[in-house]
Write an enzyme that holds these catalytic residues in place. Structure first.
Site, PDB file in Angstrom:
ATOM      1  N   ARG A  37      51.182  39.159  66.741  1.00 59.11           N
ATOM      2  CA  ARG A  37      52.074  37.995  66.559  1.00 59.11           C
ATOM      3  C   ARG A  37      53.280  38.079  67.485  1.00 59.11           C
ATOM      4  O   ARG A  37      53.763  37.064  67.980  1.00 59.11           O
ATOM      5  CB  ARG A  37      52.520  37.892  65.105  1.00 59.11           C
ATOM      6  N   LYS A 198      35.811  29.142  47.530  1.00 56.12           N
ATOM      7  CA  LYS A 198      36.329  28.117  46.633  1.00 56.12           C
ATOM      8  C   LYS A 198      36.125  26.696  47.148  1.00 56.12           C
ATOM      9  O   LYS A 198      36.744  26.291  48.126  1.00 56.12           O
ATOM     10  CB  LYS A 198      37.814  28.346  46.412  1.00 56.12           C
ATOM     11  N   GLY A 351      42.858  32.985  59.118  1.00 57.61           N
ATOM     12  CA  GLY A 351      42.430  33.658  57.896  1.00 57.61           C
ATOM     13  C   GLY A 351      41.184  34.489  58.090  1.00 57.61           C
ATOM     14  O   GLY A 351      41.030  35.168  59.112  1.00 57.61           O
ATOM     15  N   GLY A 374      46.569  28.913  56.342  1.00 60.41           N
ATOM     16  CA  GLY A 374      46.913  27.759  55.501  1.00 60.41           C
ATOM     17  C   GLY A 374      47.201  26.522  56.326  1.00 60.41           C
ATOM     18  O   GLY A 374      46.761  25.419  56.002  1.00 60.41           O
TER      19      GLY A 374
END
Ligand code: AMP
Length: 394
Positions: A37, A198, A351, A374
């Protein structure tokens, strides 16, 4: 609408507040275990330095919940940044207090100051107007380069633009280019691969993608809710009972929209959810009680490969099996390998899928790997991201 970037404005001699994503993983002694990062932020920072800006960096790190906690200090980031940039990056002891004001008041061109963790002040996540104003008062221009928090409206990700003109840095520019173009102007055929467990997390993504793609491939734990909706026996596989009706509606919608919806034709089933469980490969239509599906099978991989080979744009989000266990990582790894060999535009959501691609060393074979899990999911849902929306249009 295209957003202005640092190349569209004159930064010379100006104080520029840059929101970075320095939320790096650390070991128990505070050593940074993955510097990607920080490395990712360097091109934007260097550009600003080379164009004579006075660079003020800010970021969050971890979840200090509005309190000053030493273990969440950006001091380790300061060291790494100084090394990467080859200059002495100064670290303020606070965010908008005396130390920050002192360090930023008489900056020279090309100088770099790092503010302390913006989440040391609880007003940051509240997007408090006064805090935004104080932060903005340190600079003359705002640059957002933190895609990972662009789906949050916080002071340092959006609020400051009430008081400062905002533009994007190179990282956000790249995210908008690849995610935006794939989604809104894809070269066709456009295939999306969705995995993970999910359905509830990804309903809006599926809904939005059904408006855009030619083929939607569903794998991972999510597939079993769809199988249930189709009246199939799924043994003890993961399933969201309350989403079965919705899965039926999505299958119907795919038909109406003429979208090819692909589900696994064979699966790897195991006796239990563990690394060393007994397992076997069965047809998806022949799952038995007492077994749970933990990966896609070899026939499915072949079938998906055929479809992927003719695709021009591919977007992938979510693992196709329990990739954390080597035994059930094959589906995810094979899909990564297949994508890495294609000529198509390959965009990987952040992710788990990004982690999987990186783990097997194929990251540089993809067109783009999103830096925000996200945020990229919300982008795929078609939502407006506050951290991008607040930037000036071209
Ligand atoms: P999500 O957070 O919804 O993207 O799901 C990611 C998680 O889904 C990963 O931790 C995977 O291990 C898990 N997963 C993928 N396939 C399955 C499956 N067939 N059964 C249970 N969990 C799964």
């Amino acid at each position: 609408m295209d957003k202005k970037t640092i190349k569209d404005i004159d930064v010379s001699g100006k104080k520029v507040l840059v929101r970075c994503d320095f939320n790096v993983p650390q070991d128990e002694n505070g050593n940074i275990t993955d510097t990607r990062r920080i490395k990712g932020a360097i091109p934007t920072i260097k550009y600003l330095m080379e164009h004579n800006a006075k660079v003020i960096l800010c970021s969050h790190l971890g979840r200090p919940k509005g309190e000053v906690k030493k273990e969440f200090s950006l001091a380790p980031v300061q060291k790494e940044l100084s090394k990467e940039l080859g200059v002495d990056v100064k670290l303020a002891e606070d965010i908008v207090g005396e130390s920050a004001k002192n360090l930023t008041s008489n900056m020279k061109e090309g100088e770099v100051v790092l503010l302390e963790n913006v989440r040391f002040d609880k007003r940051e996540e509240e997007n408090d107007r006064e805090f935004s104003k104080e932060l903005a008062s340190l600079a003359e221009i705002y640059v957002n380069d933190a895609f990972g928090t662009a789906h949050r409206a916080h002071s340092s990700t959006a609020g400051v633009t009430e008081f400062l003109p905002g533009v994007s840095g190179f990282l956000i520019e790249k995210e908008i280019k690849f995610l935006g173009e794939a989604l809104n102007n894809p070269e066709r055929p456009f295939v999306a691969i969705l995995g993970g467990k999910k359905v509830s997390d990804k309903i809006t993504v599926i809904n939005n993608l059904l408006e855009k793609v030619d083929t939607l491939i569903i794998g991972g734990g999510m597939a079993y809710t769809f199988f249930k909706a189709m009246g199939m026996n799924i043994g003890s596989s993961i399933c969201e009972e309350e989403k079965v009706e919705l899965a039926k509606e999505l299958i119907e919608k795919a038909k109406q929209k003429n979208v090819q919806l692909l589900l696994p034709v064979d699966v790897v089933v195991a006796k239990e959810f563990s690394e060393d469980a007994d397992f076997k490969i069965v047809k998806a239509s022949e799952m038995e009680e007492g077994w749970q599906g933990l990966d896609i099978g070899p026939e499915t991989i072949k079938e998906y490969e055929e479809v992927l080979k003719s695709a021009k744009t591919i977007m992938w989000n979510g693992p196709l099996g329990v990739f954390e266990f080597d035994k059930f990582a094959k589906g995810t790894n094979e899909i990564a390998r297949i994508l890495s060999n294609l000529d198509a535009i390959t965009v990987i959501g952040g992710g788990d899928s990004a982690a999987a691609v990186e783990k097997i060393g194929l990251a540089d074979k993809m067109t783009h790997i999103s830096t925000g899990g996200g945020a990229s999911l919300e982008y795929l849902e078609g939502k407006v991201l506050p951290g991008i929306d607040c930037l000036e249009n071209k």
